[in-house]
Design an enzyme around this catalytic site. Structure first.
Site, PDB file in Angstrom:
ATOM      1  N   GLY A  90       5.557   3.280   0.253  1.00 22.95           N
ATOM      2  CA  GLY A  90       6.186   4.076  -0.782  1.00 22.95           C
ATOM      3  C   GLY A  90       5.395   3.952  -2.064  1.00 22.95           C
ATOM      4  O   GLY A  90       4.185   3.769  -2.029  1.00 22.95           O
ATOM      5  N   SER A  95       0.847  -1.193   0.000  1.00 19.52           N
ATOM      6  CA  SER A  95       0.000   0.000   0.000  1.00 19.52           C
ATOM      7  C   SER A  95       0.880   1.240   0.000  1.00 19.52           C
ATOM      8  O   SER A  95       2.104   1.149   0.020  1.00 19.52           O
ATOM      9  CB  SER A  95      -0.893   0.011   1.236  1.00 19.52           C
ATOM     10  OG  SER A  95      -0.112   0.259   2.391  1.00 19.52           O
ATOM     11  N   LYS A  96       0.236   2.407  -0.022  1.00 21.79           N
ATOM     12  CA  LYS A  96       0.980   3.669  -0.077  1.00 21.79           C
ATOM     13  C   LYS A  96       1.993   3.805   1.056  1.00 21.79           C
ATOM     14  O   LYS A  96       2.998   4.469   0.905  1.00 21.79           O
ATOM     15  CB  LYS A  96       0.015   4.862  -0.053  1.00 21.79           C
ATOM     16  CG  LYS A  96      -0.641   5.147  -1.390  1.00 21.79           C
ATOM     17  CD  LYS A  96      -2.148   4.991  -1.339  1.00 21.79           C
ATOM     18  CE  LYS A  96      -2.525   3.525  -1.174  1.00 21.79           C
ATOM     19  NZ  LYS A  96      -3.904   3.205  -1.090  1.00 21.79           N
ATOM     20  N   ARG A  97       1.686   3.169   2.189  1.00 22.48           N
ATOM     21  CA  ARG A  97       2.626   3.240   3.301  1.00 22.48           C
ATOM     22  C   ARG A  97       4.012   2.733   2.918  1.00 22.48           C
ATOM     23  O   ARG A  97       5.005   3.103   3.512  1.00 22.48           O
ATOM     24  CB  ARG A  97       2.119   2.402   4.486  1.00 22.48           C
ATOM     25  CG  ARG A  97       0.919   2.976   5.207  1.00 22.48           C
ATOM     26  CD  ARG A  97       0.515   2.096   6.367  1.00 22.48           C
ATOM     27  NE  ARG A  97       0.144   0.752   5.923  1.00 22.48           N
ATOM     28  CZ  ARG A  97       0.862  -0.321   6.124  1.00 22.48           C
ATOM     29  NH1 ARG A  97       1.988  -0.253   6.759  1.00 22.48           N
ATOM     30  NH2 ARG A  97       0.451  -1.500   5.679  1.00 22.48           N
TER      31      ARG A  97
END
Length: 484
Positions: A252, A248-250
């Site tokens: 990167g 996920s966006k976490r």
RNA sequence: GGCGGUAUCGUCUAGGGGACUAGGACGGAGCCCUCUCAAGGCUCAAACACGGGUUCGAAUCCCGUUACCGCUACCA
């Protein structure tokens, strides 16, 4: 599987609710490789039945992502929402044949049932109460305009299939609830839409993420109830982030467009993605698209989720960078250079040979094209910044450094020929003459010319820069040192 | 919770009963090359989740356990 000898038809079916995710890109890639290798057809279907979340921008992002990766699709793009009439026809057919029934339960009622089940610590499963309604009661409600959904009646028994990557997977039907196939507003639910479309498109192999494994028995039931043989299924593993969780966006960048911006080459991206969940066997790693097409096989598919390691991606990109020719790389670097405002198009066109030479010089030690942009800056007329660390390390004694640079400037200014050999001879002679190690000249000079402590070989830098720019850079550096 | 899936170095993986002292790659450590950095070459550290079977023999087959992941919507 209608005709096992007919060329396969596969599809990539993303929902346009965001950018093209690397996981989706990988699924698309596997399907594409399979189609290209077998002479089959690779189709693209946009699953836009969720009107609330679907956008045209995401659809464009998907197209652009696939195009950038070089994954071209065959035939017309299919929009799932356009199949509405067929989806409804299929649902009605199931209603008529008795494979499905109307359910008048409201979302609130269902929610209540779920709560009660949770309170009893039971797992919730729809109890089929509406399937027990008397025919005249059903007619009465329909006539009264009571909203209803259509539920599929899951038969007794077991649903199993031979998965191309997992071998046999089986689900007892008692664990599958009578799932909704048509909403009360008459639009289809995912499982129906997918099966209806895959039948319509003649899909012979469904290759998708293994998060769809539990949908598969429902879909197989639908195929049969609709009078069709199910296709083959191949459930490929997920891609996770470094912490082992779903990417996920976490973690990167997860959009392929992000990697495009960071200067990853599509060939490297595709190569790296292919290795997440697939192996050609042996020790093959760096491959071209053509090699991957030739080598691809469902047998080489992995069952285990892979973790996305950007370090290895960068290494892979470096490998592709060193294999690609300056000519092939030129368009990508050019646009990056232009974007960065380092060079003008005219500049690059008028000194084309020189430009290609510069690319060859830089690409060896770069991992991304953004690296190359950074390293290219000193070779263009614009001002450069002196990296503080480089200054600290190589220009520790400012007066002495300034003296060395002046000596170098004078030495090379009068050189009859401007070749790597003549420059090296001159500079080494200068070092000897001053009684210092050659490095004591090369390193401060590198900082003066590039502002950095890292660059191609110093003589190559001088050649690529040319006498004029080199003199300017030296003067600037001397000015900088004397001013400090 | 129920159901399903998965399990080899930190990471990507090779391996499909004896060739395993478990191979390669990334990353890490070091050396060589060398004007710096890369690239390249060499070396080192690093794994078969656990427990039972089956077998003369198991990383490979079977069963449990554990851990992790997914699904469990009138989302896709």
């Amino acid at each position: 599987m209608a005709d096992p000898l007919a060329p396969p038809r596969v599809r990539f079916a993303p929902s346009p609710t965001g950018y093209l995710h690397v996981g989706g890109a990988r699924t698309a890639l596997f399907n594409w490789l399979y189609a290209r290798q077998t002479g089959g057809t690779f189709l693209l279907r946009i699953e836009d039945t969720d009107k609330a979340r679907s956008t045209d921008e995401s659809e464009r992002a998907i197209f652009e992502g696939l195009e950038w990766l070089g994954l071209n699709w065959d035939e017309q793009v299919v929009h799932q929402a356009l199949g509405l009439a067929r989806h409804q026809r299929d649902a009605n057919f199931l209603l008529e044949t008795g494979a499905a029934y109307r359910c008048f339960c409201t979302p609130a009622e269902l929610e209540q049932l779920r709560k009660e089940a949770a309170a009893r610590k039971d797992s919730f499963k729809y109890d089929r109460r509406c399937d027990l309604l008397a025919p005249d009661e059903i007619k009465r409600r329909v006539d009264a305009g009571t909203p209803f959904v259509v539920r599929f009646r899951v038969p007794h028994g077991e649903t199993a299939w031979e998965d191309a990557v997992h071998e046999r997977i089986a689900f007892p039907n008692k664990d599958i609830e009578d799932f909704v196939i048509l909403r009360s507003d008459g639009t289809p639910i995912y499982n129906l839409a997918v099966v209806s479309d895959d039948i319509d498109m003649g899909i012979t192999l469904v290759m998708r993420g293994d998060d769809h494994i539990s949908n598969t028995p429902k879909q197989i039931q639908l195929y049969r109830a609709l009078g069709n043989e199910p296709p083959r299924f191949a459930h490929v593993p997920m891609i996770h982030g470094m912490d082992g969780k779903k990417l996920s966006k976490r973690h990167g960048a997860t959009a392929v467009a992000d990697y495009q911006k960071e200067g990853i080459l599509p060939g490297a991206m595709v190569n790296f993605l292919a290795l997440m969940g697939w192996s050609p066997g042996g020790d093959r790693e760096v491959m071209s698209l053509e090699e991957m097409i030739a080598l691809f096989s469902l047998d080489g598919l992995q069952k285990k989720a892979a973790i996305f390691d950007t370090k290895k991606l960068e290494w892979m990109n470096g490998q592709h960078l060193s294999r690609i020719t300056a000519m092939q790389l030129e368009p990508r670097l050019t646009s990056a250079l232009l974007d960065a405002g380092i060079a003008s198009r005219e500049m690059l066109i008028s000194r084309h040979e020189w430009y290609l030479g510069l690319i060859d010089l830089l690409k060896v030690r770069a991992r991304t094209v953004l690296d190359m942009v950074r390293q290219a800056a000193p070779f263009f007329p614009g001002p450069i910044a002196f990296d503080p660390e480089a200054v600290e390390k190589q220009w520790k004694d400012r007066a002495a450094s300034s003296g060395i640079l002046e000596a170098v400037r004078n030495e090379i200014a009068n050189l009859p020929s401007w070749t790597p050999e003549s420059l090296e001879a001159a500079l080494r002679a200068l070092a000897e003459q001053r009684g210092v190690a050659a490095g004591k000249i090369f390193h401060p000079l590198r900082v003066a010319l590039t502002g950095l402590s890292v660059s191609p070989g110093i003589f190559e830098v001088l050649i690529a820069m040319g006498p004029e720019l080199a003199a300017k850079r030296l003067n600037d550096a001397i000015g900088f040192l004397n001013a400090a």
